[in-house]
Design a protein around this motif. Structure first.
Motif, PDB file in Angstrom:
ATOM      1  N   ARG B  55       0.867  -1.012  -0.037  1.00 56.83           N
ATOM      2  CA  ARG B  55      -0.014   0.045   0.045  1.00 56.83           C
ATOM      3  C   ARG B  55       0.935   1.220  -0.123  1.00 56.83           C
ATOM      4  O   ARG B  55       1.914   1.415   0.762  1.00 56.83           O
ATOM      5  N   LEU B  56       0.573   2.096  -0.970  1.00 57.01           N
ATOM      6  CA  LEU B  56       1.203   3.477  -0.847  1.00 57.01           C
ATOM      7  C   LEU B  56       0.502   4.437  -0.397  1.00 57.01           C
ATOM      8  O   LEU B  56      -0.605   4.920  -0.941  1.00 57.01           O
ATOM      9  N   ALA B  59       0.219   9.073  -1.789  1.00 58.85           N
ATOM     10  CA  ALA B  59       0.937   9.062  -3.044  1.00 58.85           C
ATOM     11  C   ALA B  59       0.438  10.353  -3.668  1.00 58.85           C
ATOM     12  O   ALA B  59       1.245  10.852  -4.789  1.00 58.85           O
ATOM     13  N   SER B  71      14.717   6.799   2.275  1.00 57.50           N
ATOM     14  CA  SER B  71      13.907   5.728   3.083  1.00 57.50           C
ATOM     15  C   SER B  71      14.601   4.934   4.280  1.00 57.50           C
ATOM     16  O   SER B  71      15.891   5.039   4.232  1.00 57.50           O
ATOM     17  N   ILE B  84       9.573  -0.211  -3.437  1.00 58.47           N
ATOM     18  CA  ILE B  84       9.467   1.399  -3.461  1.00 58.47           C
ATOM     19  C   ILE B  84       9.482   1.729  -5.000  1.00 58.47           C
ATOM     20  O   ILE B  84       8.500   2.656  -5.424  1.00 58.47           O
ATOM     21  N   ALA B  87       6.232   0.812  -6.381  1.00 57.67           N
ATOM     22  CA  ALA B  87       5.195   1.610  -6.138  1.00 57.67           C
ATOM     23  C   ALA B  87       5.110   2.850  -6.605  1.00 57.67           C
ATOM     24  O   ALA B  87       3.858   3.243  -7.111  1.00 57.67           O
ATOM     25  N   ASP B  91       1.627   2.826  -8.740  1.00 56.81           N
ATOM     26  CA  ASP B  91       0.536   3.550  -7.703  1.00 56.81           C
ATOM     27  C   ASP B  91       0.675   5.166  -7.741  1.00 56.81           C
ATOM     28  O   ASP B  91       0.153   5.585  -6.781  1.00 56.81           O
ATOM     29  N   LEU B 180      10.249   8.693   2.953  1.00 56.99           N
ATOM     30  CA  LEU B 180       9.534   7.883   3.170  1.00 56.99           C
ATOM     31  C   LEU B 180       9.859   6.775   4.162  1.00 56.99           C
ATOM     32  O   LEU B 180      10.980   6.598   4.510  1.00 56.99           O
ATOM     33  N   ASP B 221       3.560  -1.559   4.048  1.00 56.86           N
ATOM     34  CA  ASP B 221       3.171   0.074   3.903  1.00 56.86           C
ATOM     35  C   ASP B 221       4.131   0.830   3.448  1.00 56.86           C
ATOM     36  O   ASP B 221       5.237   0.831   4.248  1.00 56.86           O
ATOM     37  N   ILE B 222       4.187   1.574   2.547  1.00 59.29           N
ATOM     38  CA  ILE B 222       5.204   2.773   2.254  1.00 59.29           C
ATOM     39  C   ILE B 222       4.228   3.845   2.492  1.00 59.29           C
ATOM     40  O   ILE B 222       3.359   4.336   2.058  1.00 59.29           O
ATOM     41  N   TYR B 223       4.982   4.784   3.600  1.00 57.19           N
ATOM     42  CA  TYR B 223       4.336   5.948   4.131  1.00 57.19           C
ATOM     43  C   TYR B 223       5.133   7.171   3.370  1.00 57.19           C
ATOM     44  O   TYR B 223       6.268   7.148   3.444  1.00 57.19           O
ATOM     45  N   ILE B 224       4.429   8.230   2.435  1.00 60.65           N
ATOM     46  CA  ILE B 224       5.158   9.328   1.790  1.00 60.65           C
ATOM     47  C   ILE B 224       5.124  10.467   2.878  1.00 60.65           C
ATOM     48  O   ILE B 224       4.134  10.735   3.365  1.00 60.65           O
TER      49      ILE B 224
END
Lengths: 314, 285
Positions: B55-56, B59, B71, B84, B87, B91, B180, B221-224
């Motif tokens: 999940r990004l 985004a 990161s 990454i 993503a 996404d 991120l 989970d990738i948090y920006i």
């Protein structure tokens, strides 16, 4: 104006002599080589001497002739590995080059054009893309047999700065020179019907057409100021693409196997130099910014792809 | 279950078509190979969607411009870099190729080197980074370096000290820094101890000993975070301060992400992890 060309029997030197003669009809050229000087390009004012590269022979040469420009294009092949040949090669590279440079200084020449190679940078896994002229020469770290080309390059560089105000010196580091007249390992590798290709790596290459290289050698004498110049086109190709252009069938093998295969070929003296195998793993792309600043963006006639296409015109 | 959906197939083909406009030869000097990248993306996307369930988050913050993406590093093997990059391609609204800067050791590995380069990975060298930023490309940097990826289980999600090279590069090229945080990659190899001495002896940067060989399907989970553009008048003090702020932002995102982490075999993983942490702390107070 009299010009000395060391290594005059080579394909590149022969193209250079033709360019020199067509551009400067009154020029005097003395070509020397330790190989046979038969069947070479002949014209009025062009003379060849087959001689051993010894101190005495070079001293005689400089004693009896007054040269304006010296082209140092000689280099011994790396394809033989016997101890005597390695010793001979090292002797020629380190002592021979030092003697030639010393004689050039004493005789008061005006220009020296020295042909080195991009192999001095080495094909290493941590090579940055587009290596500039200031980069360290790391080839011999991995392959001691390349010590001669690195030493020759460094000798010339030190000599160049020492004589900066007196003698115009141009040190050229071209990428792979290919063509129908030069007889080097890369041309043979690409012009065969089938060649080994890495299955597990995808290196990129730059190629230079022999005519372009000879033309740069000619222009070095006229237009380039003292300095070191990488010579390469702007474009580059992957080995797979190079094979497509040269219509060579790739024999895909993992590179670890190539080392074993080469070891086997070494026993029958058909091997490739080990350092060339490292070029099938890692890219060694050089920047051409320095030469472009002097000769302009269109300093080459052939791109990498054009040079590859022309290899089949033999 | 692990099949490429029609939507993703069309999306990958569209991405490659767009990239072909930028790279008409289909390649670049760092080994990007669009033909191979398309095949690799089609193979990896089902794993990205259904195995790692990536999940990004955030985004919408990503704009169509060049970034120095920063990161945390985790997961023992650099899968986080691949996820990454994917993503950002799959996404994000605009086609956004980011170039992960990889360890020198990675460049020596057969096949891995070839496929990673084909997808855009670049040797982590300053000159390479400068060339890419000059060409207005985005790069992905892990400022923790190898220390980030070679953590024992009790040290999971402990962010190691950041190096400052990325900040200096971003300042030189006046490129925005996009921090991120990746959550979930540590659990791909939940029980790991590094045999550092043996690794050094073997000439490896690290030698992780893990109960599992293949990565487990831990949800990622990738948090920006919020982008940060360095000024053109940075000094040593301001660089140090701003790198610290970026590091803190990533730490905060990790804490937030851990609180919202999707469950992954917690009933078995948590008790074993707690046991390992207890034993490890007994030995290393």
């Amino acid at each position: 104006m009299k010009i000395l060309i060391i290594g005059a029997s080579g394909g590149l030197a022969q193209i250079l002599i033709q360019i020199l003669k067509s551009n400067e009809p009154d020029i005097q050229v003395l070509g020397i080589d330790n190989r046979s000087c038969e069947n070479l390009f002949r014209a009025p004012g062009i003379e060849y001497i087959q001689m051993k590269y010894t101190r005495g022979n070079f001293e005689n040469l400089f004693r009896h002739h007054e040269f304006n420009t010296v082209y140092h294009l000689a280099r011994q092949t790396h394809t033989s590995h016997t101890n005597s040949i390695i010793t001979q090669r090292m002797d020629f590279a380190m002592l021979g080059t030092a003697r030639i440079l010393e004689l050039c200084e004493l005789s008061g020449i005006q220009n020296l054009v020295f042909l080195s190679t991009f192999h001095v940078y080495g094909a290493l896994s941590d090579n940055p893309v587009f290596i500039s002229e200031n980069a360290p020469l790391r080839a011999s770290l991995q392959f001691p047999e390349l010590r001669d080309v690195v030493e020759m390059d460094q000798l010339c560089e030190a000599w160049m700065w020492k004589n900066q105000g007196k003698i115009k010196t141009v040190l050229l580091r071209p990428c792979n020179i290919i063509g129908t007249q030069v007889n080097n390992t890369m041309t043979r590798y690409l012009s065969g019907p089938i060649s080994v290709s890495p299955m597990d790596y995808s290196p990129h290459f730059q190629f230079l057409h022999e005519f372009d290289m000879a033309n740069i050698l000619y222009r070095s004498m006229k237009e380039l100021p003292t300095g070191i110049y990488n010579i390469a086109a702007d474009d580059f190709v992957s080995l797979e693409e190079a094979f497509k252009i040269t219509k060579t069938r790739p024999l895909r093998i993992p590179m670890s196997m190539a080392a074993i295969l080469n070891y086997g070929l070494k026993q029958v003296k058909l091997d490739l130099p080990d350092y060339l195998i490292s070029y099938l793993r890692y890219s060694c792309l050089i920047s051409n910014g320095a030469i472009k600043k002097v000769l302009g963006d269109n300093f080459l006639r052939f791109s990498t792809r054009d040079a590859l296409g022309a290899i089949r015109l033999k | 279950m692990l099949a490429l959906s029609n939507t993703d197939k069309k999306k990958i083909e569209r991405i490659i078509r767009t990239m072909k406009k930028e790279y008409p030869e289909g390649t670049d000097p760092w080994g990007l190979n669009l033909e191979l990248a398309e095949k690799t993306l089609k193979f990896l996307t089902p794993l990205y969607r259904s195995y790692f369930k990536v999940r990004l988050i955030g985004a919408e913050k990503i704009q169509n411009k060049s970034y120095v993406v920063i990161s945390n590093h985790s997961g023992q093997i650099p899968i986080d870099a691949i996820l990454i990059s994917m993503a950002f391609l799959l996404d994000v609204e605009s086609t956004h190729l980011i170039r992960p800067m990889v360890e020198k050791f990675m460049a020596t590995l057969p096949f891995i080197n070839k496929y990673a380069s084909a997808l855009g990975a670049v040797l982590g060298d300053r000159q390479n980074a400068h060339y890419l930023l000059e060409r207005k490309q985005s790069i992905l940097v892990f400022p923790e370096g190898v220390k980030g990826i070679t953590k024992n289980s009790p040290d999971f999600y402990k962010v190691q000290d950041f190096t400052q090279g990325f900040y200096r590069m971003a300042a030189t090229h006046q490129t925005a820094i996009l921090p991120l945080a990746v959550i979930g990659a540590e659990e791909m190899y939940p029980f790991v101890i590094h045999a550092s001495g043996l690794g050094k002896w073997m000439g490896l940067p690290s030698l992780p000993l893990s109960l599992n060989l293949l990565p487990l399907p831990s949800p990622i989970d990738i948090y920006i975070g919020d982008e940060f553009t360095p000024s053109d008048k940075e000094n040593e003090k301001s660089i140090q301060h701003n790198v610290f702020l970026i590091e803190q932002q990533i730490k905060k995102m990790i804490l937030l992400g851990l609180a919202k982490r999707r469950p992954f075999f917690d009933f078995i993983r948590k008790p074993i992890s707690h046991f390992i942490i207890k034993e490890f702390r007994k030995k290393k107070p």
